[in-house]
Scaffold this active site. Structure first.
Site, PDB file in Angstrom:
ATOM      1  N   ARG A 157       3.042  -4.231  -0.017  1.00  0.00           N
ATOM      2  CA  ARG A 157       2.035  -4.758   1.040  1.00  0.00           C
ATOM      3  C   ARG A 157       0.672  -5.126   0.394  1.00  0.00           C
ATOM      4  O   ARG A 157       0.260  -4.278  -0.370  1.00  0.00           O
ATOM      5  CB  ARG A 157       1.701  -3.607   2.002  1.00  0.00           C
ATOM      6  CG  ARG A 157       2.944  -3.316   2.837  1.00  0.00           C
ATOM      7  CD  ARG A 157       2.744  -1.854   3.455  1.00  0.00           C
ATOM      8  NE  ARG A 157       2.749  -0.919   2.282  1.00  0.00           N
ATOM      9  CZ  ARG A 157       2.433   0.497   2.766  1.00  0.00           C
ATOM     10  NH1 ARG A 157       2.161   0.654   3.939  1.00  0.00           N
ATOM     11  NH2 ARG A 157       2.706   1.229   1.596  1.00  0.00           N
ATOM     12  N   GLU A 158       0.126  -6.062   0.655  1.00  0.00           N
ATOM     13  CA  GLU A 158      -1.502  -6.089   0.357  1.00  0.00           C
ATOM     14  C   GLU A 158      -2.345  -5.094   0.554  1.00  0.00           C
ATOM     15  O   GLU A 158      -2.030  -4.572   1.608  1.00  0.00           O
ATOM     16  CB  GLU A 158      -2.050  -7.360   0.860  1.00  0.00           C
ATOM     17  CG  GLU A 158      -1.400  -8.918   0.348  1.00  0.00           C
ATOM     18  CD  GLU A 158      -2.058 -10.054   0.932  1.00  0.00           C
ATOM     19  OE1 GLU A 158      -3.362  -9.916   1.293  1.00  0.00           O
ATOM     20  OE2 GLU A 158      -1.377 -11.141   0.875  1.00  0.00           O
ATOM     21  N   GLY A 274      -2.367  -4.656  19.239  1.00  0.00           N
ATOM     22  CA  GLY A 274      -3.386  -5.306  19.182  1.00  0.00           C
ATOM     23  C   GLY A 274      -3.397  -6.856  18.757  1.00  0.00           C
ATOM     24  O   GLY A 274      -2.546  -7.521  19.655  1.00  0.00           O
ATOM     25  N   CYS A 281       3.033 -13.093   4.775  1.00  0.00           N
ATOM     26  CA  CYS A 281       4.375 -12.985   4.577  1.00  0.00           C
ATOM     27  C   CYS A 281       4.924 -13.373   6.076  1.00  0.00           C
ATOM     28  O   CYS A 281       5.887 -14.132   6.524  1.00  0.00           O
ATOM     29  CB  CYS A 281       4.728 -11.556   4.201  1.00  0.00           C
ATOM     30  SG  CYS A 281       4.475 -11.530   2.519  1.00  0.00           S
ATOM     31  N   LYS A 341      -5.923  -8.026   7.857  1.00  0.00           N
ATOM     32  CA  LYS A 341      -5.622  -6.470   7.939  1.00  0.00           C
ATOM     33  C   LYS A 341      -6.682  -5.803   7.158  1.00  0.00           C
ATOM     34  O   LYS A 341      -7.222  -6.563   6.293  1.00  0.00           O
ATOM     35  CB  LYS A 341      -4.303  -6.089   7.708  1.00  0.00           C
ATOM     36  CG  LYS A 341      -3.834  -6.229   6.204  1.00  0.00           C
ATOM     37  CD  LYS A 341      -2.412  -5.541   5.918  1.00  0.00           C
ATOM     38  CE  LYS A 341      -2.434  -5.500   4.410  1.00  0.00           C
ATOM     39  NZ  LYS A 341      -1.181  -4.969   4.048  1.00  0.00           N
TER      40      LYS A 341
HETATM   41  C1  UDX Z   1       4.199  -7.417   4.669  1.00  0.00           C
HETATM   42  C2  UDX Z   1       5.288  -6.383   4.452  1.00  0.00           C
HETATM   43  O1  UDX Z   1       4.823  -5.137   5.272  1.00  0.00           O
HETATM   44  C3  UDX Z   1       5.771  -6.207   3.050  1.00  0.00           C
HETATM   45  O2  UDX Z   1       6.660  -5.339   2.949  1.00  0.00           O
HETATM   46  C4  UDX Z   1       6.020  -7.675   2.424  1.00  0.00           C
HETATM   47  O3  UDX Z   1       6.579  -7.862   1.148  1.00  0.00           O
HETATM   48  C5  UDX Z   1       4.855  -8.517   2.770  1.00  0.00           C
HETATM   49  O4  UDX Z   1       4.716  -8.610   4.275  1.00  0.00           O
HETATM   50  P1  UDX Z   1       1.572  -7.382   4.298  1.00  0.00           P
HETATM   51  O5  UDX Z   1       1.510  -8.792   4.822  1.00  0.00           O
HETATM   52  O6  UDX Z   1       0.622  -7.045   3.240  1.00  0.00           O
HETATM   53  O7  UDX Z   1       2.915  -6.766   3.993  1.00  0.00           O
HETATM   54  O8  UDX Z   1       0.961  -6.759   5.684  1.00  0.00           O
HETATM   55  P2  UDX Z   1       1.457  -5.402   6.525  1.00  0.00           P
HETATM   56  O9  UDX Z   1       0.797  -4.296   6.216  1.00  0.00           O
HETATM   57  O10 UDX Z   1       2.728  -5.571   6.663  1.00  0.00           O
HETATM   58  O11 UDX Z   1       0.575  -6.009   7.944  1.00  0.00           O
HETATM   59  C6  UDX Z   1       1.147  -7.364   8.474  1.00  0.00           C
HETATM   60  C7  UDX Z   1       0.389  -7.713   9.652  1.00  0.00           C
HETATM   61  O12 UDX Z   1       1.038  -6.759  10.778  1.00  0.00           O
HETATM   62  C8  UDX Z   1      -1.125  -7.336   9.657  1.00  0.00           C
HETATM   63  O13 UDX Z   1      -1.942  -8.618  10.092  1.00  0.00           O
HETATM   64  C9  UDX Z   1      -1.418  -6.190  10.431  1.00  0.00           C
HETATM   65  O14 UDX Z   1      -2.646  -6.223  10.963  1.00  0.00           O
HETATM   66  C10 UDX Z   1      -0.292  -6.323  11.465  1.00  0.00           C
HETATM   67  N1  UDX Z   1       0.175  -4.994  12.067  1.00  0.00           N
HETATM   68  C11 UDX Z   1       0.756  -3.854  11.063  1.00  0.00           C
HETATM   69  C12 UDX Z   1       0.003  -4.737  13.421  1.00  0.00           C
HETATM   70  O15 UDX Z   1      -0.586  -5.325  14.041  1.00  0.00           O
HETATM   71  N2  UDX Z   1       0.459  -3.471  13.912  1.00  0.00           N
HETATM   72  C13 UDX Z   1       1.279  -2.616  13.200  1.00  0.00           C
HETATM   73  O16 UDX Z   1       1.523  -1.517  13.577  1.00  0.00           O
HETATM   74  C14 UDX Z   1       1.135  -2.807  11.566  1.00  0.00           C
END
Ligand code: UDX
Length: 450
Positions: A157-158, A274, A281, A341
């Site tokens: 994850r970023e 939200g 991704c 995020k």
């Molecule tokens: C994601 C995957 O988690 C990771 O395993 C994959 O390799 C790449 O994609 P990332 O894009 O870095 O990672 O972000 P992540 O933390 O997963 O969040 C993705 C999005 O979902 C964000 O916009 C975040 O705000 C949103 N989110 C996350 C929610 O709206 N609710 C949540 O409960 C969790």
């Protein structure tokens, strides 16, 4: 082992640095000279917790723009370049295929070498890459016997990239070649067995995880990546769909998510409602999965619904703003948060930016703030009509409404009393439900959650 990592984006640079830290000799390759020059001076081209510290450790990590410099001493070559979306939703494979082409044109195997695809690629692409490299190497060198191939998708994850690289839940090795499997399990052994000295500057999960490995074929490995990402995305969309109904019926969505998550089969993660998901991704992988299915004349209504619900969250928020402000032209609206995020300066594919753009399109005056993403946003969105502000209070001056679009912890600790004094009308739209359980802090505002 000698490792080459092609691509120094989020996946490539974190993988390269972590492998060097655990004792391998690693060369990072990228066509972007600016990135390589930064890396040569131990500076990370991306903002990622702990990465600058890791890059300044004493270890065997070099960088080049020329693959030929390092490819022929490599035991393992990772392809870790981007696969962004094309306008039709398919993954753009041009960077992956060009990396494969570069390998095919410069590799002269004199010992076993395993070529590993870490980039997220549609099902079948590993096999396509293998064919291309084998054919060319055989043509040039007379044999491809020393070549081995594996898929090894990445799940970092970023914002948590190093932590996820050092302490992954699982490794997926997609290969039917025993030698490739053996080389990869040897390469990653200190991480698989968690025997390395934990770097102090990387967050370690408590308890330290037991990393699991799955050995499968390349097609399954490719699908594990898409199926996992899109499952997480649809989990969030499901939470958002329930939250919309809860808004009508009453109830506390945080408690509902918590209550659901207490069931081990559901788990408490990715149930936070939200504004919806963004980033590099989930949006691209859900579209790529839908495109793959379409190519094979197969419907995926659940995935499609997850995408639709995600889009609807943005419309719902705009409607909430209209319900309070009635008209948008000339209204001054402060957007708090541009990154997709918190804990990242990545403002690409961000639902927050979509909201800011839509408000500008509807002729509102839009001030924007972000704790880390402002510099990137000033470059990427310079022509969008946003007014960039370095402080939330500056963004809030004379505003008709404030919208929290990214759940940065910093926004919890703003002096909301001062913010209330700064605004023209005290409407606070909390599109990430950041303050839903701390309403005392924002009692001078009319508070509207998602
Ligand atoms: C994601 C995957 O988690 C990771 O395993 C994959 O390799 C790449 O994609 P990332 O894009 O870095 O990672 O972000 P992540 O933390 O997963 O969040 C993705 C999005 O979902 C964000 O916009 C975040 O705000 C949103 N989110 C996350 C929610 O709206 N609710 C949540 O409960 C969790």
């Amino acid at each position: 082992m000698n490792v080459v990592c092609i691509g120094t984006g989020y996946v490539g640079i974190n993988t390269a640095a972590a492998l060097a830290y655990i004792g391998h000799s690693v060369c990072g390759v990228d066509i972007d000279e600016h990135k390589i020059n930064l890396l040569k001076s131990h500076k990370a081209p991306i903002s990622e917790a702990g990465l600058d510290e890791l890059l300044s450790q004493k270890m065997n990590l070099t960088f080049t723009t020329c693959l030929e410099d390092c490819v022929n001493t490599a035991d393992v070559i990772f392809i870790a370049v981007g696969t962004p979306s094309l306008p039709n939703g398919h993954a753009n494979l041009s960077y992956v295929m060009s990396a494969a082409e570069d390998i095919a044109n410069s590799l002269m195997p004199i010992h076993d070498v395993t070529i590993v695809v870490k980039s997220t690629v549609p099902v079948g692409v590993n096999s396509m890459i293998e064919r291309q490299i084998r054919d060319k190497v055989t043509m040039r060198c007379g044999s491809d016997a020393l070549l081995h191939f594996s898929s090894n998708p990445e799940f970092l994850r970023e914002g948590m990239a190093l932590s996820d690289t050092f302490y992954p839940d699982r490794f997926v090795f997609g290969t039917e070649d025993d030698k490739a499997y053996q080389m990869l399990t040897t390469l990653f052994a200190p991480i698989i067995d968690q025997t390395f000295e934990p770097p102090a500057f990387v967050e370690m999960p408590d308890p330290r995880p037991k990393t699991q490995c799955i050995h499968t074929d390349a097609i399954s490995a490719e699908m594990i990546k898409y199926a996992s990402n899109v499952f997480l995305a649809l989990k969030i969309s499901y939470a958002n769909e329930i939250a919309g109904l809860v808004e009508k019926l009453g109830g506390n969505m945080d408690d509902i998510s918590r209550g659901m998550g207490m069931d081990k089969r559901i788990a408490p993660y990715f149930l936070k409602s939200g504004l919806g998901w963004g980033g590099s991704c989930f949006p691209k992988d859900s579209l790529a999965l839908l495109s793959m299915a379409k190519d094979y004349d197969y419907q995926m209504p659940i995935v499609q619904a997850a995408v639709d619900v995600n889009e609807r969250q943005k419309t719902r928020l705009i409607q909430k703003v209209i319900d309070k402000l009635h008209i948008l032209p000339g209204r001054r609206i402060a957007i708090l948060g541009l990154s997709f995020k918190p804990r990242t300066d990545d403002v690409r594919n961000s639902p927050s930016v979509d909201i800011a753009k839509e408000l500008v399109r509807r002729q509102a005056i839009v001030t924007v703030h972000d704790p880390q993403g402002l510099d990137n946003a000033r470059v990427i969105y310079k022509n969008e009509g946003f007014i960039f502000c370095t402080d939330p209070i500056e963004a809030a001056q004379n505003a008709d409404a404030i919208i929290i679009t990214t759940d940065w912890a910093e926004y919890k600790n703003i002096d909301w009393k001062d913010m209330a004094k700064a605004v023209k009308t005290p409407f606070l739209f909390d599109a990430r439900n950041l303050l839903r359980n701390e309403l005392d802090k924002v009692k001078d505002f009319v508070y509207i959650g998602m």
